[in-house]
Write a protein that holds these residues in place. Sequence first.
Motif, PDB file in Angstrom:
ATOM      1  N   GLU A 492       0.799  -1.252   0.059  1.00 36.68           N
ATOM      2  CA  GLU A 492      -0.147   0.056   0.109  1.00 36.68           C
ATOM      3  C   GLU A 492       0.839   1.244  -0.025  1.00 36.68           C
ATOM      4  O   GLU A 492       0.304   2.399   0.021  1.00 36.68           O
ATOM      5  CB  GLU A 492      -0.980   0.117   1.325  1.00 36.68           C
ATOM      6  CG  GLU A 492      -1.854  -0.885   1.094  1.00 36.68           C
ATOM      7  CD  GLU A 492      -3.080  -1.013   2.059  1.00 36.68           C
ATOM      8  OE1 GLU A 492      -4.099  -0.312   1.903  1.00 36.68           O
ATOM      9  OE2 GLU A 492      -2.881  -1.388   3.382  1.00 36.68           O
ATOM     10  N   GLU A 494       2.892   4.197  -1.220  1.00 41.42           N
ATOM     11  CA  GLU A 494       2.874   4.963  -2.457  1.00 41.42           C
ATOM     12  C   GLU A 494       4.249   6.027  -2.301  1.00 41.42           C
ATOM     13  O   GLU A 494       4.293   6.780  -1.341  1.00 41.42           O
ATOM     14  CB  GLU A 494       1.871   5.468  -3.130  1.00 41.42           C
ATOM     15  CG  GLU A 494       0.706   4.423  -3.202  1.00 41.42           C
ATOM     16  CD  GLU A 494      -0.588   5.030  -3.352  1.00 41.42           C
ATOM     17  OE1 GLU A 494      -1.380   4.291  -3.895  1.00 41.42           O
ATOM     18  OE2 GLU A 494      -1.073   6.078  -2.730  1.00 41.42           O
ATOM     19  N   GLU A 518      -4.225  -1.146  -7.555  1.00 40.46           N
ATOM     20  CA  GLU A 518      -3.405  -1.600  -6.220  1.00 40.46           C
ATOM     21  C   GLU A 518      -2.217  -2.050  -6.807  1.00 40.46           C
ATOM     22  O   GLU A 518      -2.029  -2.637  -8.011  1.00 40.46           O
ATOM     23  CB  GLU A 518      -4.278  -2.900  -5.933  1.00 40.46           C
ATOM     24  CG  GLU A 518      -5.594  -2.695  -5.167  1.00 40.46           C
ATOM     25  CD  GLU A 518      -6.299  -3.686  -4.360  1.00 40.46           C
ATOM     26  OE1 GLU A 518      -6.823  -3.748  -3.229  1.00 40.46           O
ATOM     27  OE2 GLU A 518      -6.203  -4.722  -5.171  1.00 40.46           O
ATOM     28  N   SER A 534      -6.823   4.554  -2.707  1.00 37.07           N
ATOM     29  CA  SER A 534      -5.831   5.351  -1.971  1.00 37.07           C
ATOM     30  C   SER A 534      -6.128   6.987  -2.249  1.00 37.07           C
ATOM     31  O   SER A 534      -6.650   7.169  -3.164  1.00 37.07           O
ATOM     32  CB  SER A 534      -4.370   4.868  -2.198  1.00 37.07           C
ATOM     33  OG  SER A 534      -4.066   5.815  -3.213  1.00 37.07           O
ATOM     34  N   ARG A 561     -11.820  -1.455  -5.447  1.00 36.75           N
ATOM     35  CA  ARG A 561     -11.350  -0.250  -4.537  1.00 36.75           C
ATOM     36  C   ARG A 561     -12.394   0.696  -4.875  1.00 36.75           C
ATOM     37  O   ARG A 561     -12.771   1.323  -5.928  1.00 36.75           O
ATOM     38  CB  ARG A 561     -10.119   0.085  -4.457  1.00 36.75           C
ATOM     39  CG  ARG A 561      -8.895  -0.830  -4.300  1.00 36.75           C
ATOM     40  CD  ARG A 561      -9.002  -1.394  -3.176  1.00 36.75           C
ATOM     41  NE  ARG A 561      -8.530  -0.822  -2.022  1.00 36.75           N
ATOM     42  CZ  ARG A 561      -7.656  -0.861  -1.218  1.00 36.75           C
ATOM     43  NH1 ARG A 561      -6.594  -1.825  -1.694  1.00 36.75           N
ATOM     44  NH2 ARG A 561      -7.208   0.058  -0.350  1.00 36.75           N
TER      45      ARG A 561
END
Length: 761
Positions: A492, A494, A518, A534, A561
Amino acid sequence: MKRTLSVLLAGLALFAACKSEKPRAIAEDPVIEAKIKEHLSRMSVEEKVGQLIQLTAGVVLEPGTDHLSAQGEQILRKYKIGSVLNTMDDAASAPERYRNFIAQIQQVCIDETGIPCLYGLDQIHGASYTTGAVLFPQEIGLAASFNEQLAYDLGRITAYETRACNVPWVFTPTLDLSRNQCWPRMWESYGEDPLVQSRMGVQQTLGLQGDDPNHVDSKHVAACIKHYLAYGAAVSGQDRTPSMVSKRELREKYFPAFKACIEAGALSLMVNSSNNDGIPFHTNKELLTGWAKEELGWDGLIVTDWADIANVFDRDHTAADYKEALCQSINAGVDLIMEPYNPLVFDLLMELVQEKKIPMSRLNDAVARNLRIKYRLGLFDDPYSQGDFSEFASEEHVQCAYRAALESEVLLKNEGGLLPLSKDSRILLVGPNANSMRTLGGGWNYTWQGDAANREEYTGQYNTIYEALQNKFAHVEYLPVLEYSNRPYAFEEEIVGDYGKALRAARRADVVVVALGENTYCETPGNINDLNLSANQKELVKVLSQSGKPIVMVLNEGRPRVLREIEPLAQAVVHVLLPGNYGGDALAALLCGEENFSAKLPYTYPMYVNRLNTYDYKLCENRATMGGLYNYDATITSQWSFGHGLSYTTFEYSNLKVDKTVFAPGDVIQVSVDVENTGSVAGKEPVLLFASDLVASLTPDVRRLRDFAKVSLAPGEKKTVTFALKADDLAFVDHNLNMVLEDGDFRLAVGPLSQTITCSR
Ligand code: BGC
């Protein structure tokens, strides 16, 4: 008296007939059975116990080499080990390396016991632990294609390229009905619908094993259907956490895919690591021995999942110690223990047998099942898998995987016909999934977490989305303003760059393609706290939208997501799911219109993180406002629904015909519909037949998919699609676990058309 006697005799005859007619999932081969019997008569208890143990390759490999360590050889001999699994050094290897290593294992095992070793590997979407193999989209992508032939091809090619490594057994297909979109393994399966799961699983099984499960030839392997049962129904959405599924629901929705694959000849099954309503699956005798083995007359092999007997006591606390957990699991029906690092399980098993806590009959049955699969795979005749494997990674294999990628990518939105894009459009490409082979592959891709897949040695020859777009479009600018970190177990994480730069570039472009989603993960390390896309990715789209340029959002993710706020900012949305190594090429061909989209969503894409539902919800989940003071309305709000998917052409459905308006149990109902391509390009359309039971004694699902077919149509062409719907397929499972078809009305629906028919006895 005479009469009574004749009735008694008739009764006995009937009993005998029923007994001999007990269904057998796989026909018995008397030659194999005689050999097994002979083994059992002369094997020592130690030899028998050893057959039940499976270790991971690392325990016996000399690291960094392709040979057995001295200690490894000792372990194989001392504990008379029956099976080994896994990669060498935790990553993919070339076929040759596997062959050398496995040949040594075979020599030692055969020398020690006369019985070859059963080597198993997670070859998940192709021979994914073999370098140079042809990799397909993950199962979720094949589900989106609604094309069963592709699942068959996946099985066939996986088998061939796995057998080229002298590996005869793969831990696939995954049949986990994915009912919670947070679950990190939903992409490993065929989605949320039981019928899609069954039909695709059966084809993959047939592709893997070939036509005769008793004599699997040297180009095929044994399938291992997993994870039995309801693994994808974790209440929390976290991996390896409990489900709370009633037996009725297990029977109606989760069992059918396993049953169908067992009836199609699947040779082995892996158990769900978790527990349901308080019972660990590994100790659930009713499900393992009762439903799978006895009821289906199935003589296949049940293997545990990774270290899961240990979990029965040290995690689930339904046994006081390891020995008790072993005793419970073996007596429940486990035949092979994936106890990756601990050969000492041997001593405990020996004690349990000596103390008669595991009866000899159960031990013999488990051993027989291990020997049977080895005979069926021909391992006694050729433990070295000699033969010609010149078709490894052949052009035909590549074309199948590429076609599968093309048919797996779903066009979710195309406002104003933004797509296809002209080949001379000036494209700005951004987003963390834009230039990564890793993200196209997902987990089980060269390594368990898929985290090494960007390495040149694995994927250098394939194209990322960026590279593939460059091959089709004249002007593609890529800006890495948001990227994933490559830190292990940090999927996760970034790295955020200069969004302002991206905005300036967007203003100079004709269209912005933003590839989101993802990074890769697998199993428990893929757990998440929040199903939202995100914040960095959502922000990127918001910034780019200030350019006023049209945005094409490409989603490349293993689970849906939530992206409600940014969806309106994109004129087009393409969900590529996890399309594998040819996914970038497929996307480029689709975006420029050389190819047409033909996939549909195999799950419900949620709009809110607390509104997770599946397409077959109950009626009370979605109802209009009531009259009067109190408002009891509830609404299903999904971003995109199961079965949604667009095309560059249009299909018109007409002339729905049902040959019976009144039917009875046992009938076959012919349902036909005309589908016409009314647009100007060729296209393929998955045609889905849904049925709704309008009134039932148990509240019915709003609708269920009952059949599907994919048709290919030239512009202007019309075809009639016919479904032979078994009336009994409209039944549901009642509280006594019986399938019941009640009198009353059923609505059949195909596309926008529907018709009501009535069941009447
Ligand atoms: C996974 C299985 C896999 C097994 C062997 C487990 O952790 O749950 O899907 O087949 O490991 O690698």
